[in-house]
Design a protein around this motif. Structure first.
Motif, PDB file in Angstrom:
ATOM      1  N   ASN A   1      62.142  22.940   5.668  1.00  0.00           N
ATOM      2  CA  ASN A   1      61.008  23.830   5.403  1.00  0.00           C
ATOM      3  C   ASN A   1      61.505  25.278   5.361  1.00  0.00           C
ATOM      4  O   ASN A   1      62.226  25.716   6.267  1.00  0.00           O
ATOM      5  CB  ASN A   1      59.938  23.699   6.484  1.00  0.00           C
TER       6      ASN A   1
ATOM      7  N   LEU B   1      55.976  29.264   0.780  1.00  0.00           N
ATOM      8  CA  LEU B   1      56.459  28.081   1.481  1.00  0.00           C
ATOM      9  C   LEU B   1      57.200  27.162   0.511  1.00  0.00           C
ATOM     10  O   LEU B   1      56.785  27.001  -0.639  1.00  0.00           O
ATOM     11  CB  LEU B   1      55.291  27.320   2.116  1.00  0.00           C
TER      12      LEU B   1
ATOM     13  N   SER C   1      60.176  29.326   4.790  1.00  0.00           N
ATOM     14  CA  SER C   1      59.021  30.228   4.706  1.00  0.00           C
ATOM     15  C   SER C   1      59.520  31.664   4.581  1.00  0.00           C
ATOM     16  O   SER C   1      60.386  32.097   5.370  1.00  0.00           O
ATOM     17  CB  SER C   1      58.144  30.083   5.957  1.00  0.00           C
TER      18      SER C   1
ATOM     19  N   GLU D   1      59.147  23.140   0.784  1.00  0.00           N
ATOM     20  CA  GLU D   1      59.445  21.993   1.638  1.00  0.00           C
ATOM     21  C   GLU D   1      60.192  20.930   0.833  1.00  0.00           C
ATOM     22  O   GLU D   1      59.781  20.597  -0.290  1.00  0.00           O
ATOM     23  CB  GLU D   1      58.159  21.392   2.198  1.00  0.00           C
TER      24      GLU D   1
ATOM     25  N   GLY E   1      54.328  26.230  -1.878  1.00  0.00           N
ATOM     26  CA  GLY E   1      52.964  26.653  -1.615  1.00  0.00           C
ATOM     27  C   GLY E   1      52.906  28.078  -1.118  1.00  0.00           C
ATOM     28  O   GLY E   1      53.920  28.780  -1.020  1.00  0.00           O
ATOM     29  N   VAL E   2      51.723  28.518  -0.824  1.00  0.00           N
ATOM     30  CA  VAL E   2      51.463  29.877  -0.348  1.00  0.00           C
ATOM     31  C   VAL E   2      50.603  29.791   0.903  1.00  0.00           C
ATOM     32  O   VAL E   2      49.616  29.038   0.937  1.00  0.00           O
ATOM     33  CB  VAL E   2      50.767  30.728  -1.427  1.00  0.00           C
ATOM     34  N   ASN E   3      50.973  30.606   1.920  1.00  0.00           N
ATOM     35  CA  ASN E   3      50.200  30.680   3.155  1.00  0.00           C
ATOM     36  C   ASN E   3      49.561  32.065   3.224  1.00  0.00           C
ATOM     37  O   ASN E   3      50.265  33.082   3.194  1.00  0.00           O
ATOM     38  CB  ASN E   3      51.102  30.431   4.363  1.00  0.00           C
ATOM     39  N   LEU E   4      48.265  32.149   3.333  1.00  0.00           N
ATOM     40  CA  LEU E   4      47.536  33.417   3.404  1.00  0.00           C
ATOM     41  C   LEU E   4      46.916  33.583   4.788  1.00  0.00           C
ATOM     42  O   LEU E   4      46.256  32.671   5.296  1.00  0.00           O
ATOM     43  CB  LEU E   4      46.426  33.464   2.349  1.00  0.00           C
ATOM     44  N   GLU E   5      47.159  34.756   5.386  1.00  0.00           N
ATOM     45  CA  GLU E   5      46.485  35.111   6.637  1.00  0.00           C
ATOM     46  C   GLU E   5      45.379  36.110   6.293  1.00  0.00           C
ATOM     47  O   GLU E   5      45.650  37.258   5.947  1.00  0.00           O
ATOM     48  CB  GLU E   5      47.464  35.718   7.640  1.00  0.00           C
TER      49      GLU E   5
ATOM     50  N   ASN F   1      52.729  34.396   2.725  1.00  0.00           N
ATOM     51  CA  ASN F   1      53.995  33.721   2.999  1.00  0.00           C
ATOM     52  C   ASN F   1      54.218  32.673   1.915  1.00  0.00           C
ATOM     53  O   ASN F   1      53.327  31.855   1.625  1.00  0.00           O
ATOM     54  CB  ASN F   1      53.978  33.040   4.366  1.00  0.00           C
TER      55      ASN F   1
END
Length: 422
Positions: free
Chosen positions: A97, A279, A99, A281, A294-298, A277
């Motif tokens: 993984n 991502l 990030s 994998e 993928g994309v991580n949104l806060e 962020n």
């Protein structure tokens, strides 16, 4: 008792100087500028302030750094719970993984700008320490010259009193003068000797204070190649007002800190935007190989950093108000130092314009009349005290003129900075 203590201290000081090694007794002549250079290079407070500048520059390097990626690797064997005809062959399991945070450009720009403004603020603080120390060194140097002049003046008075005492003693021995005059003359000689020794001790104390301020970089036998009569020249008051506003280190420090606080507001506001962020994998086992991105949104949905933004706004307002007040206060300090300089200049001109000459002439006349027997010892003492007071006031006025000039140079940060070792 007081005379005994002064003599004991004076003798101890002489013995201490004789016990000092010869290398430390070598006489070195230093100008005021040389003294300032030496003190600025050796004083620990300047070195500490310079370290603060280096720390601020290191913070800029940290602010410019990009966020590091986060990598996670999982590896391990797979164990079968069912027959191989159903599950297939067993194999090792592997999962990777990755990030990577994508930094908000507005947040990054504000953070870097705020750190760079703090570098300017720390540099201004360093300049303030330098200006303060240079002014103190200058004042202490002229104070040493003042105490040395006072010691020479008191020595001259002591020699004069001894000469008068010798003449009175001769007159008493031949019966021309009453013994009461001899007792009074002896008292005046002891008083003059007491003042002379006290003036010498004050001169040595001023020397020690200057050595302490220069962090021990001065030899004990140094001399100052300057005079209380050194000229004091400045631009006009209006030019000084404009120069002080632009060059005063405290004003520049507050301006830089206010700029940093304003950029902090922008940084806190930019922090409200979503954080991204990216991502990736990779998954592999005996049967499958998977690659996922993928994309991580806060998303700041519930708390939008209202407290941090308000704190930055209030801090910026505090610095703005402080800057306005300090500009006014430093302007008034300049006005006060300028007026003190002008008052001291007028006093020096007044004393040099005739008062000292008249007092010296009066003493010469009184001495001549005393030798001719036309005046008594009291008249000589009175004129001598008048001359001593006038000379003391003249020396003090010259010292105040140099002190006011040092204060003006401190406010406009005028010192030999081009010769300082960084």
């Amino acid at each position: 008792m007081q005379t005994f203590l002064l003599r004991h201290s004076f003798i101890s000081l002489i013995l201490f100087s004789l016990a000092t090694p010869l290398s430390a007794q070598e006489f070195t002549s230093l100008s005021i500028v040389d003294l300032q250079k030496l003190g600025l290079q050796a004083n620990g407070l300047v070195q500490a302030a310079r370290s603060q500048v280096d720390m601020a520059k290191a913070d800029v390097v940290a602010a410019e750094a990009f966020p590091n990626p986060n990598v996670s690797i999982k590896v391990g064997p797979q164990s079968k719970r069912l027959p191989s005809s159903i599950t297939g062959p067993s194999n090792n399991y592997r999962e990777v993984n990755v990030s990577q945070a994508i930094e908000n450009p507005f947040l990054r720009s504000a953070r870097i700008g705020s750190s760079e403004a703090l570098v300017e603020a720390r540099q201004a603080s360093l300049d303030q320490v330098r200006a303060d120390l240079a002014a103190q060194l200058r004042v202490r140097a002229y104070e040493l010259l003042l105490r040395q002049e006072e010691a020479r003046m008191e020595t001259g008075i002591y020699d004069l009193m001894k000469e008068i005492y010798r003449r009175i003693k001769v007159s008493v021995d031949v019966g021309e003068t009453a013994r009461f005059e001899l007792i009074r003359a002896e008292t005046e000689v002891l008083s003059a000797e007491n003042r002379m020794e006290a003036a010498m001790l004050n001169a040595e104390r001023a020397r020690v204070a200057l050595i302490q301020l220069a962090a021990g970089a001065l030899q004990s036998g140094f001399e100052i190649s300057a005079s209380l009569n050194d000229p004091v020249n400045f631009p006009t008051l209006e030019e000084l007002r404009q120069e002080v506003v632009q060059s005063n280190p405290d004003i520049r420090r507050l301006e830089a800190e206010q700029e940093s606080a304003s950029l902090r507001i922008d940084r806190e506001k930019a922090s409200v935007l979503p954080r991204v962020n990216i991502l990736y994998e990779n998954y592999q086992d005996a049967q499958f190989s998977t690659n996922v991105a993928g994309v991580n949104l806060e998303i700041p949905l519930f708390y939008r950093r209202r407290g941090e933004i308000d704190s930055a706004i209030y801090d910026s307002a505090r610095l703005r108000d402080t800057l306005l007040y300090r500009r006014f206060e430093i302007g008034q300090q300049l006005e006060s130092a300028w007026q003190a300089k002008e008052i001291a200049r007028r006093r020096v001109e007044m004393f040099e314009g005739g008062i000292v000459t008249e007092a010296q002439l009066a003493l010469n006349i009184a001495q001549t009349a005393y030798r001719l027997g036309e005046r008594g010892f009291i008249e000589v003492l009175d004129t001598q005290r008048v001359l001593r007071g006038v000379l003391g006031d003249l020396l003090q006025a010259r010292f105040e003129l140099q002190s006011a000039a040092a204060e003006i140079d401190r406010l406009r940060a005028h010192y030999p900075k081009e010769h300082i070792i960084e």
